[in-house]
Scaffold this motif. Structure first.
Motif, PDB file in Angstrom:
ATOM      1  N   LYS A 158      58.306 -28.555 -28.726  1.00 59.31           N
ATOM      2  CA  LYS A 158      59.424 -28.835 -28.890  1.00 59.31           C
ATOM      3  C   LYS A 158      60.242 -29.771 -27.926  1.00 59.31           C
ATOM      4  CE  LYS A 158      60.308 -27.057 -33.165  1.00 59.31           C
ATOM      5  NZ  LYS A 158      60.738 -27.861 -34.190  1.00 59.31           N
ATOM      6  N   ARG A 159      59.679 -29.941 -26.483  1.00 57.17           N
ATOM      7  CA  ARG A 159      60.355 -30.494 -25.585  1.00 57.17           C
ATOM      8  C   ARG A 159      60.109 -32.087 -25.866  1.00 57.17           C
ATOM      9  NH1 ARG A 159      60.198 -26.928 -20.807  1.00 57.17           N
ATOM     10  NH2 ARG A 159      59.652 -28.840 -19.509  1.00 57.17           N
ATOM     11  N   LYS A 160      60.840 -32.902 -24.904  1.00 57.55           N
ATOM     12  CA  LYS A 160      60.809 -34.177 -24.835  1.00 57.55           C
ATOM     13  C   LYS A 160      59.832 -34.974 -24.195  1.00 57.55           C
ATOM     14  CE  LYS A 160      65.961 -34.495 -25.593  1.00 57.55           C
ATOM     15  NZ  LYS A 160      67.201 -35.028 -25.000  1.00 57.55           N
ATOM     16  N   THR A 161      59.067 -34.106 -23.604  1.00 53.25           N
ATOM     17  CA  THR A 161      57.913 -34.479 -22.640  1.00 53.25           C
ATOM     18  C   THR A 161      56.453 -33.770 -23.010  1.00 53.25           C
ATOM     19  OG1 THR A 161      58.214 -32.935 -20.962  1.00 53.25           O
ATOM     20  CG2 THR A 161      59.392 -35.270 -20.748  1.00 53.25           C
ATOM     21  N   GLU A 162      55.302 -34.387 -22.776  1.00 50.80           N
ATOM     22  CA  GLU A 162      54.168 -33.687 -23.210  1.00 50.80           C
ATOM     23  C   GLU A 162      53.903 -32.270 -22.273  1.00 50.80           C
ATOM     24  OE1 GLU A 162      50.821 -36.259 -23.004  1.00 50.80           O
ATOM     25  OE2 GLU A 162      50.657 -36.029 -20.856  1.00 50.80           O
ATOM     26  N   VAL A 163      53.243 -31.235 -22.734  1.00 58.94           N
ATOM     27  CA  VAL A 163      52.715 -30.330 -22.040  1.00 58.94           C
ATOM     28  C   VAL A 163      51.398 -30.162 -21.946  1.00 58.94           C
ATOM     29  CG1 VAL A 163      54.989 -28.972 -22.452  1.00 58.94           C
ATOM     30  CG2 VAL A 163      52.994 -28.622 -23.983  1.00 58.94           C
ATOM     31  N   GLU A 164      50.888 -29.366 -21.089  1.00 62.62           N
ATOM     32  CA  GLU A 164      49.393 -29.079 -20.742  1.00 62.62           C
ATOM     33  C   GLU A 164      49.246 -27.666 -21.184  1.00 62.62           C
ATOM     34  OE1 GLU A 164      45.604 -29.812 -17.957  1.00 62.62           O
ATOM     35  OE2 GLU A 164      47.564 -30.040 -17.038  1.00 62.62           O
ATOM     36  N   ILE A 165      48.195 -27.352 -22.116  1.00 62.58           N
ATOM     37  CA  ILE A 165      47.798 -25.889 -22.613  1.00 62.58           C
ATOM     38  C   ILE A 165      46.512 -25.561 -21.859  1.00 62.58           C
ATOM     39  CG2 ILE A 165      46.681 -26.990 -24.610  1.00 62.58           C
ATOM     40  CD1 ILE A 165      47.719 -24.676 -26.138  1.00 62.58           C
ATOM     41  N   PHE A 166      46.598 -24.275 -21.363  1.00 54.54           N
ATOM     42  CA  PHE A 166      45.539 -23.599 -20.610  1.00 54.54           C
ATOM     43  C   PHE A 166      45.170 -22.255 -21.633  1.00 54.54           C
ATOM     44  CE2 PHE A 166      47.660 -26.209 -17.568  1.00 54.54           C
ATOM     45  CZ  PHE A 166      46.555 -26.575 -16.864  1.00 54.54           C
ATOM     46  N   TRP A 167      43.961 -22.026 -21.554  1.00 53.36           N
ATOM     47  CA  TRP A 167      43.631 -20.635 -22.041  1.00 53.36           C
ATOM     48  C   TRP A 167      43.501 -19.986 -20.855  1.00 53.36           C
ATOM     49  CZ3 TRP A 167      38.300 -18.399 -21.449  1.00 53.36           C
ATOM     50  CH2 TRP A 167      38.103 -17.147 -22.133  1.00 53.36           C
ATOM     51  N   MET A 168      43.595 -18.976 -20.675  1.00 54.04           N
ATOM     52  CA  MET A 168      43.458 -17.659 -19.504  1.00 54.04           C
ATOM     53  C   MET A 168      42.239 -17.061 -19.679  1.00 54.04           C
ATOM     54  SD  MET A 168      46.109 -18.673 -17.751  1.00 54.04           S
ATOM     55  CE  MET A 168      45.979 -17.529 -16.390  1.00 54.04           C
ATOM     56  N   ASP A 169      41.127 -17.189 -19.008  1.00 49.92           N
ATOM     57  CA  ASP A 169      40.137 -16.408 -19.223  1.00 49.92           C
ATOM     58  C   ASP A 169      40.211 -14.905 -18.951  1.00 49.92           C
ATOM     59  OD1 ASP A 169      39.649 -16.146 -16.435  1.00 49.92           O
ATOM     60  OD2 ASP A 169      38.161 -17.427 -16.268  1.00 49.92           O
ATOM     61  N   ARG A 170      39.266 -14.179 -18.827  1.00 52.21           N
ATOM     62  CA  ARG A 170      39.392 -12.558 -18.902  1.00 52.21           C
ATOM     63  C   ARG A 170      39.450 -12.267 -17.291  1.00 52.21           C
ATOM     64  NH1 ARG A 170      37.026  -9.527 -22.982  1.00 52.21           N
ATOM     65  NH2 ARG A 170      35.875 -10.760 -24.458  1.00 52.21           N
ATOM     66  N   LYS A 171      39.429 -13.366 -16.183  1.00 51.34           N
ATOM     67  CA  LYS A 171      39.592 -13.159 -15.020  1.00 51.34           C
ATOM     68  C   LYS A 171      41.100 -13.650 -14.690  1.00 51.34           C
ATOM     69  CE  LYS A 171      34.828 -12.690 -13.383  1.00 51.34           C
ATOM     70  NZ  LYS A 171      33.991 -13.382 -12.558  1.00 51.34           N
ATOM     71  N   GLY A 172      41.698 -13.966 -15.440  1.00 44.81           N
ATOM     72  CA  GLY A 172      42.870 -14.695 -15.429  1.00 44.81           C
ATOM     73  C   GLY A 172      43.015 -15.972 -14.664  1.00 44.81           C
ATOM     74  N   ALA A 173      41.776 -16.735 -14.878  1.00 41.36           N
ATOM     75  CA  ALA A 173      41.734 -18.219 -14.321  1.00 41.36           C
ATOM     76  C   ALA A 173      42.040 -19.069 -15.721  1.00 41.36           C
ATOM     77  CB  ALA A 173      40.213 -18.472 -14.071  1.00 41.36           C
ATOM     78  N   PRO A 174      43.007 -20.082 -15.282  1.00 39.25           N
ATOM     79  CA  PRO A 174      43.204 -21.140 -16.488  1.00 39.25           C
ATOM     80  C   PRO A 174      42.023 -22.157 -16.700  1.00 39.25           C
ATOM     81  CG  PRO A 174      44.575 -21.643 -14.371  1.00 39.25           C
ATOM     82  CD  PRO A 174      43.687 -20.533 -13.934  1.00 39.25           C
ATOM     83  N   LYS A 175      42.169 -22.386 -17.965  1.00 37.03           N
ATOM     84  CA  LYS A 175      41.218 -23.387 -18.423  1.00 37.03           C
ATOM     85  C   LYS A 175      41.849 -24.402 -19.128  1.00 37.03           C
ATOM     86  CE  LYS A 175      36.822 -24.181 -21.130  1.00 37.03           C
ATOM     87  NZ  LYS A 175      35.787 -23.782 -21.791  1.00 37.03           N
ATOM     88  N   SER A 176      42.086 -25.561 -18.731  1.00 38.22           N
ATOM     89  CA  SER A 176      42.699 -26.585 -19.520  1.00 38.22           C
ATOM     90  C   SER A 176      42.052 -26.963 -20.938  1.00 38.22           C
ATOM     91  CB  SER A 176      42.957 -28.113 -18.730  1.00 38.22           C
ATOM     92  OG  SER A 176      43.552 -28.970 -19.651  1.00 38.22           O
ATOM     93  N   TYR A 177      43.103 -27.250 -21.921  1.00 34.61           N
ATOM     94  CA  TYR A 177      42.506 -27.683 -23.135  1.00 34.61           C
ATOM     95  C   TYR A 177      43.175 -29.005 -23.587  1.00 34.61           C
ATOM     96  CZ  TYR A 177      39.411 -23.834 -24.452  1.00 34.61           C
ATOM     97  OH  TYR A 177      38.419 -23.172 -24.422  1.00 34.61           O
ATOM     98  N   GLY A 178      43.729 -29.673 -22.431  1.00 36.18           N
ATOM     99  CA  GLY A 178      44.406 -30.832 -22.818  1.00 36.18           C
ATOM    100  C   GLY A 178      45.970 -30.836 -23.264  1.00 36.18           C
TER     101      GLY A 178
END
Length: 224
Positions: A158-178
Motif C-alpha cells: 500500500k506504500r507509494k514506493t516499492e519494498v523488498e521482501i525477505f524470508w527469515m530463515d530458522r536462524k533469523g537470517a534474512p533471505k531476499s525474495y525481490g
C-alpha cells in the motif's frame, strides 16, 4: 440398461445425505427434490445392509474418493490411484491399486467414478483473512519456525514506493525474495510459522514483518 443406471445412481455425496439425516432426526418434513437417503438407519445399526457408495470430493477437479462397505478407492487428478480393502486394512496402510490380484476390484470401484467436475475457483485475495502487521522490537525480527504444508500468502504493498521482501530463515537470517511494486499484490508460497520481513530496498531499513498463520491469507503492507 436399467440395472447399470441403477448402479450408477447408487453412490452418494456425503453432503447430500446430511439434510435428510437431520430432518429425520428432528422429525421435520423432507425437502422436496432431495432424494438422497437418510443415514439414521446406519446410525442405529452400522451392520445394516447398505448398497450405496459414498463419494468424497477432493481439492482438485478430477480428484475424489469412493467408499464402499469393504473397499475405498481414491483417484487423483494426475492419474494416481489408491485402493484399500478397509475391511482388513481399516487404516489404509496397504495400497492394492498396483496389485494384479485386485484388478477386478479396482475396475469395479472405478466404475462409480463421477464423470463431470466443476472447475476450481480460486479464492479472491479480497476475501482472504488478513495477517497482523508487526513492527520490529528494537529492530529485531524473529526467526521462522515453519511447520506443516505449504500454501500461498498474498502480499499487498500500500506504500507509494516499492519494498523488498525477505524470508527469515530458522536462524533469523534474512533471505531476499525481490521487490513488490507500489499498489501491487504478489503471492508467495510459504508455510505456517514462517516470518516475512519488509524493508526499504535502498536503505535496507526494516519497516515491519508478518508471521504466517495456518492458512492462506493476505499480508497488507500499510501506507505508513
Amino acid at each position: 440398461n436399467n440395472t447399470m443406471k441403477i448402479l450408477r445412481k447408487n453412490y452418494l455425496n456425503y453432503s447430500d445425505t446430511l439434510f435428510p439425516t437431520l430432518t429425520e432426526l428432528c422429525g421435520v418434513p423432507k425437502k422436496a427434490g432431495n432424494d438422497s437417503p437418510s443415514l439414521v438407519s446406519l446410525l442405529k445399526n452400522p451392520d445394516e445392509k447398505w448398497e450405496h457408495k459414498s463419494i468424497t470430493w477432493l481439492a482438485e477437479p478430477g480428484s475424489f474418493g469412493i467408499s464402499a462397505r469393504d473397499w475405498r478407492y481414491i483417484h487423483y487428478a494426475n492419474g494416481d490411484e489408491e485402493l484399500y480393502h478397509i475391511a482388513s486394512d481399516p487404516y489404509e496402510w496397504h495400497n492394492l491399486a498396483g496389485n494384479s490380484d485386485h484388478e477386478k476390484d479396482l475396475e469395479r470401484m472405478r466404475y462409480f467414478a463421477p464423470a463431470k467436475f466443476a472447475p476450481k475457483v480460486k479464492v479472491s485475495i479480497k476475501s482472504l483473512p488478513e495477517l497482523s502487521w508487526q513492527k520490529p522490537d528494537g529492530g529485531a525480527v524473529p526467526a521462522s519456525r515453519p511447520d506443516g504444508s505449504g500454501f500461498e500468502v498474498a502480499f499487498i504493498n500500500k506504500r507509494k514506493t516499492e519494498v523488498e521482501i525477505f524470508w527469515m530463515d530458522r536462524k533469523g537470517a534474512p533471505k531476499s525474495y525481490g521487490s513488490i511494486a507500489p499498489g501491487k499484490p504478489r503471492e508467495m508460497s510459504t508455510r505456517p510459522g514462517a516470518v516475512w520481513m519488509i524493508a526499504n530496498p535502498d536503505s535496507q531499513k526494516v519497516i515491519g514483518y508478518f508471521t504466517v498463520g495456518d492458512r492462506r491469507a493476505k499480508a497488507v503492507i500499510p501506507a505508513k
